[in-house]
Structures are given as C-alpha cells and as structure tokens.
Design a protein around this motif. Structure first.
Motif, mmCIF file in Angstrom:
data_model
loop_
_atom_site.group_PDB
_atom_site.id
_atom_site.type_symbol
_atom_site.label_atom_id
_atom_site.label_comp_id
_atom_site.label_asym_id
_atom_site.label_seq_id
_atom_site.Cartn_x
_atom_site.Cartn_y
_atom_site.Cartn_z
ATOM 1 N N VAL A 1 0.723 -1.150 0.101
ATOM 2 C CA VAL A 1 -0.016 -0.192 -0.094
ATOM 3 C C VAL A 1 0.850 1.340 0.011
ATOM 4 N N VAL B 1 5.168 6.426 1.730
ATOM 5 C CA VAL B 1 4.037 7.506 2.225
ATOM 6 C C VAL B 1 4.787 7.985 3.653
ATOM 7 N N LEU C 1 -3.697 2.862 5.834
ATOM 8 C CA LEU C 1 -3.750 3.037 4.297
ATOM 9 C C LEU C 1 -4.489 2.035 3.667
ATOM 10 N N ALA D 1 -6.237 -0.036 0.256
ATOM 11 C CA ALA D 1 -6.027 -0.156 -1.317
ATOM 12 C C ALA D 1 -7.057 -1.462 -1.766
ATOM 13 N N SER E 1 -5.394 4.731 -0.511
ATOM 14 C CA SER E 1 -4.263 4.658 -1.636
ATOM 15 C C SER E 1 -4.506 4.272 -2.852
ATOM 16 N N ASN E 2 -4.412 4.921 -3.912
ATOM 17 C CA ASN E 2 -4.929 4.547 -5.279
ATOM 18 C C ASN E 2 -3.792 4.678 -6.214
ATOM 19 N N HIS F 1 2.135 9.403 -4.486
ATOM 20 C CA HIS F 1 2.239 9.377 -3.097
ATOM 21 C C HIS F 1 1.875 10.707 -2.200
ATOM 22 N N THR G 1 -1.461 10.994 -1.186
ATOM 23 C CA THR G 1 -1.919 10.277 -0.107
ATOM 24 C C THR G 1 -1.374 11.076 1.065
#
Length: 163
Positions: free
Chosen positions: A3, A8, A91, A93, A140-141, A145, A148
C-alpha cells in the motif's frame, strides 16, 4: 502489503519535520536478518512477537512517524498499544491494486509461491475489519504518493502547517 506504508510514511515524516522509522527495518537490524529469513527460520508467531517488542520500544513518547508491517496491527497487544499511544492511520487499497504493486518484487514471505491477488483478497477479508479500528482511514490508489500524504495531513489537521 504494497500500500506504500514506507514511502508514504517517509514523505509524511519529512513534511511534518519528524523522524521516520520503518518497523520492519528496525526488526531486521535487531535480529540481524531479513523479515523473510525470520519467517523462514522461526515462523510467523516468532516474528510477530519480535515485531510487537520493537514497536513498543519505538513508541517511546518521542514524536515520529512509524510504518508498521501489515500484520502488526492484527496483534491484539500491538494494536492496543498503537491505539492508546499514537494516531493510527490505515492506508487502504483494493487487493487488485496491491497485487499489481507487490508483483514487482518477490520479497513478501506471505506471498511466496502463491497467487498475490488471491492471498491479498483473503488477507483483506480477515484484516480489514481490524484495520478499521484505526483512527484515520486513507485510500491509497494509483495517484502519486504526495496525494496520499496530503490526505493524511488534512485528516490529522496539519495540512495548513505542512511545508
């Protein structure tokens, strides 16, 4: 897993002008072997116990950003410590996004020789209800970064103070 916790986390710490610690790196330094080697040699329960002790040591009251492995928050003791002493950020995803990311390297002990999408979907089904106990949830996609990091700063109320 996949993720972006470390990337991040490092960028978040930089923006907040705080130290960054990757718990897996701290575990590897304490054990003198990689996470994958610890799993292979001693098994997951042994790793989780060491992980809990390292995270407890890292949470010494000094402000910092700590990235923990995906399984750390599943441990009842570790989760209770994090929820009581820190701001926990989940986080999240979609498993398909995670599988695409982790497929680039074969360093994940829980994925060795298995279908990443299947394993990650199974882990999500078990872990997501526990991860949902985190104070803050951030998706988180495929965005950069920094997107995010900005979402985290906004969620914790530091957006206007970040450089």
């Amino acid at each position: 897993m996949g993720v972006g916790k470390s990337t991040v986390g490092r960028r978040l710490a930089n923006r907040m002008r705080l130290p960054f610690v990757d718990a897996d790196t701290a575990i590897e330094q304490a054990a003198g072997m990689t996470v994958a080697e610890i799993f292979a040699r001693f098994g997951e329960p042994y790793f989780r116990d060491g992980e809990r002790r390292v995270i407890q040591r890292l949470m010494d009251g000094t402000p910092k950003v700590i990235a923990t492995g995906g399984g750390a928050f599943i441990n009842d003791e570790t989760r209770a410590l994090i929820l009581a002493e820190a701001t926990a950020i989940w986080l999240r995803a979609h498993p398909d996004v995670l599988a695409e990311r982790v497929g680039r390297r074969d360093t994940r002990p829980l994925l060795r020789g298995k279908d990443p999408r299947k394993v990650l979907a199974e882990l999500a089904a078990i872990r997501n209800p526990i991860y949902a106990e985190a104070h803050i949830h951030i998706t988180s996609n495929a965005a950069p970064h920094e997107t995010t990091v900005n979402a985290i700063l906004k969620a914790i109320g530091h957006g206007r103070h970040a450089a």
